[in-house]
Design an enzyme around this catalytic site. Structure first.
Site, PDB file in Angstrom:
ATOM      1  N   GLU A  22      -1.194   1.211 -15.151  1.00  0.00           N
ATOM      2  CA  GLU A  22      -2.054   1.908 -16.120  1.00  0.00           C
ATOM      3  C   GLU A  22      -2.587   3.220 -15.562  1.00  0.00           C
ATOM      4  O   GLU A  22      -2.458   3.507 -14.361  1.00  0.00           O
ATOM      5  CB  GLU A  22      -3.218   1.001 -16.529  1.00  0.00           C
ATOM      6  CG  GLU A  22      -4.130   0.640 -15.365  1.00  0.00           C
ATOM      7  CD  GLU A  22      -5.605   0.557 -15.759  1.00  0.00           C
ATOM      8  OE1 GLU A  22      -6.108   1.513 -16.394  1.00  0.00           O
ATOM      9  OE2 GLU A  22      -6.235  -0.454 -15.409  1.00  0.00           O
ATOM     10  N   LYS A  83      -9.751   8.026 -23.209  1.00  0.00           N
ATOM     11  CA  LYS A  83      -9.582   6.669 -22.680  1.00  0.00           C
ATOM     12  C   LYS A  83      -9.084   5.825 -23.851  1.00  0.00           C
ATOM     13  O   LYS A  83      -9.821   5.578 -24.798  1.00  0.00           O
ATOM     14  CB  LYS A  83     -10.924   6.158 -22.143  1.00  0.00           C
ATOM     15  CG  LYS A  83     -10.921   4.701 -21.682  1.00  0.00           C
ATOM     16  CD  LYS A  83     -12.284   4.287 -21.149  1.00  0.00           C
ATOM     17  CE  LYS A  83     -12.404   2.777 -21.023  1.00  0.00           C
ATOM     18  NZ  LYS A  83     -13.765   2.347 -20.658  1.00  0.00           N
ATOM     19  N   SER A 137     -14.766  -6.190 -23.905  1.00  0.00           N
ATOM     20  CA  SER A 137     -13.591  -5.328 -23.786  1.00  0.00           C
ATOM     21  C   SER A 137     -12.452  -5.788 -24.689  1.00  0.00           C
ATOM     22  O   SER A 137     -12.165  -6.992 -24.789  1.00  0.00           O
ATOM     23  CB  SER A 137     -13.112  -5.313 -22.338  1.00  0.00           C
ATOM     24  OG  SER A 137     -11.931  -4.537 -22.248  1.00  0.00           O
ATOM     25  N   LYS A 156     -14.066  -7.361 -13.060  1.00  0.00           N
ATOM     26  CA  LYS A 156     -15.042  -6.619 -12.256  1.00  0.00           C
ATOM     27  C   LYS A 156     -16.374  -7.351 -12.268  1.00  0.00           C
ATOM     28  O   LYS A 156     -16.862  -7.769 -13.316  1.00  0.00           O
ATOM     29  CB  LYS A 156     -15.200  -5.202 -12.812  1.00  0.00           C
ATOM     30  CG  LYS A 156     -13.894  -4.419 -12.794  1.00  0.00           C
ATOM     31  CD  LYS A 156     -14.104  -3.008 -13.306  1.00  0.00           C
ATOM     32  CE  LYS A 156     -12.787  -2.385 -13.698  1.00  0.00           C
ATOM     33  NZ  LYS A 156     -12.338  -2.806 -15.058  1.00  0.00           N
TER      34      LYS A 156
HETATM   35  N1  PSU Z   1      -9.282  -1.506 -12.911  1.00  0.00           N
HETATM   36  C1  PSU Z   1      -9.817  -0.640 -12.001  1.00  0.00           C
HETATM   37  N2  PSU Z   1     -10.479   0.455 -12.473  1.00  0.00           N
HETATM   38  C2  PSU Z   1     -10.583   0.716 -13.826  1.00  0.00           C
HETATM   39  C3  PSU Z   1     -10.016  -0.199 -14.773  1.00  0.00           C
HETATM   40  C4  PSU Z   1      -9.380  -1.292 -14.254  1.00  0.00           C
HETATM   41  O1  PSU Z   1      -9.713  -0.849 -10.792  1.00  0.00           O
HETATM   42  O2  PSU Z   1     -11.185   1.733 -14.209  1.00  0.00           O
HETATM   43  C5  PSU Z   1     -10.128   0.106 -16.264  1.00  0.00           C
HETATM   44  C6  PSU Z   1      -8.993  -0.561 -17.050  1.00  0.00           C
HETATM   45  O3  PSU Z   1      -8.265   0.443 -17.700  1.00  0.00           O
HETATM   46  C7  PSU Z   1      -9.694  -1.462 -18.034  1.00  0.00           C
HETATM   47  C8  PSU Z   1     -10.963  -0.709 -18.257  1.00  0.00           C
HETATM   48  O4  PSU Z   1      -8.948  -1.677 -19.199  1.00  0.00           O
HETATM   49  O5  PSU Z   1     -11.315  -0.367 -16.905  1.00  0.00           O
HETATM   50  C9  PSU Z   1     -12.018  -1.527 -18.976  1.00  0.00           C
HETATM   51  O6  PSU Z   1     -12.754  -0.681 -19.803  1.00  0.00           O
HETATM   52  P1  PSU Z   1     -13.735  -1.311 -20.913  1.00  0.00           P
HETATM   53  O7  PSU Z   1     -14.721  -2.116 -20.156  1.00  0.00           O
HETATM   54  O8  PSU Z   1     -14.376  -0.091 -21.581  1.00  0.00           O
HETATM   55  O9  PSU Z   1     -12.898  -2.103 -21.865  1.00  0.00           O
HETATM   56 MN    MN Z   2     -16.621  -1.927 -24.163  1.00  0.00          MN
END
Ligand code: PSU
Ligand code: MN
Length: 300
Positions: A22, A83, A137, A156
């Site tokens: 990604e 994004k 997410s 995370k």
């Molecule tokens: N893994 C990482 N760093 C990141 C991400 C994943 O080490 O920045 C990103 C991925 O693209 C994942 C996003 O889909 O964080 C999640 O964003 P959100 O919480 O807005 O869905």
């Molecule tokens: Mn979100």
């Protein structure tokens, strides 16, 4: 609407193992120049393991499967990069915009290109405080519907990990932990939560992916690969930094798409760069495991 790089196209034609990668991690997850050097090292790790990397992004309205080093550099330094998740993908295409793909959008694009294995850092999940913000997410919904195996270091730790695992279970997403009994928490090996499933060999994970396909269940799966011992930041230490960062986000009114990038950036500052070093190490480790699974899937 979709352009496949020659190296990726010939791997697809020959049934060679492929690993999707990604780009939100590049544009919204890490600072320049570490973002570019990490993306290039990750591609090299996949190649060294015998698979072909397919880094995915949308460039000027076209889904690109496989980027050149120059294109990666341009993406990483451009301003105004969107994004992209499921909801934004058609907009980017229709309006000729450039965007980085999240886990959700990368899964969609990988599946369009018939790539079944994907390596990232950590999946998105249920944010802390989701009972009032409803910030969950789109990655979780995508995992429930799109048949791509996502190799990550768990979710995370800035998320609400228990609720994230509950949603994955409800939506029928297998969560298989690699060689560990606890679901990993990105920067730390331990989340305090038991592994929903455990497998110890890439070949066994490939068999699970095949069984899921043969049953016609649809949907993807999570392969949770804990950060290497030497690179981890212990959970109690990380949790203090996370609580501070979450409080900073609340104070500054950061919500929606901006939240995860904001928290990652605050954590990097508050740990004097250690969270970034850990993030880089875990992505590399995930890329290696993903390549081994991709190899096992094509039977080599
Ligand atoms: N893994 C990482 N760093 C990141 C991400 C994943 O080490 O920045 C990103 C991925 O693209 C994942 C996003 O889909 O964080 C999640 O964003 P959100 O919480 O807005 O869905
Ligand atoms: Mn979100």
């Amino acid at each position: 609407m979709i352009r496949i790089a020659p190296e990726v196209a010939s791997a697809l034609a020959n049934g060679a193992p492929l690993v999707a990668l990604e780009t939100t991690i590049v544009t919204h997850g890490m600072p320049y120049p570490q973002n570019v050097s990490t993306a290039l090292s990750v591609e090299a790790i996949v190649r060294d393991a015998g698979a072909v990397p397919a880094t995915i992004a949308v460039i000027e309205g076209c889904i690109r499967i496989g980027l050149s080093a120059e294109e990666l550099e341009r993406l990483a330094t451009a301003s105004d990069v969107l994004k992209l998740s499921r909801a934004d993908l058609p907009y980017a295409l229709a309006s000729g915009r450039t965007g980085a793909t999240t886990v959700a959008a990368t899964m969609i694009c990988a599946h369009l290109a018939r790539i079944g294995v994907f390596a990232t850092g950590g999946i998105g999940g249920v944010h802390r405080g989701a009972e009032t913000t409803m910030d969950i997410s789109a990655d979780l919904e995508e995992l429930a519907r799109t048949p791509v195996a996502v190799v990550c270091a768990g979710a995370k730790a800035l998320l609400d990990i228990p609720k994230t695992l509950e949603v994955l279970e409800t939506r029928g997403v297998p969560v298989v932990c690699y060689r560990c009994d606890e679901f990993p928490a990105f920067w730390s090996r331990s989340s305090g939560l038991p592994a929903p499933l455990r497998l110890d060999e890439p070949r066994a994970i490939a068999q699970l992916i095949r069984a899921q396909r043969e049953l016609g269940l649809g949907g993807g799966l999570v392969v949770a690969n804990p950060i290497p011992h030497a690179d981890e930041i212990p959970a109690p230490e990380m949790n203090d930094h996370i609580e501070t960062a979450v409080e900073e986000a609340r104070r500054d009114g950061i919500t929606g798409k901006a939240l995860t990038p904001f928290l990652l950036d605050r954590l990097m500052s508050n740990t004097a760069g250690r969270s970034l070093d850990a993030n880089i190490a875990l992505v590399k480790s995930n890329a290696h495991l993903a390549a081994r699974i991709a190899l096992a899937l094509v039977g080599t």
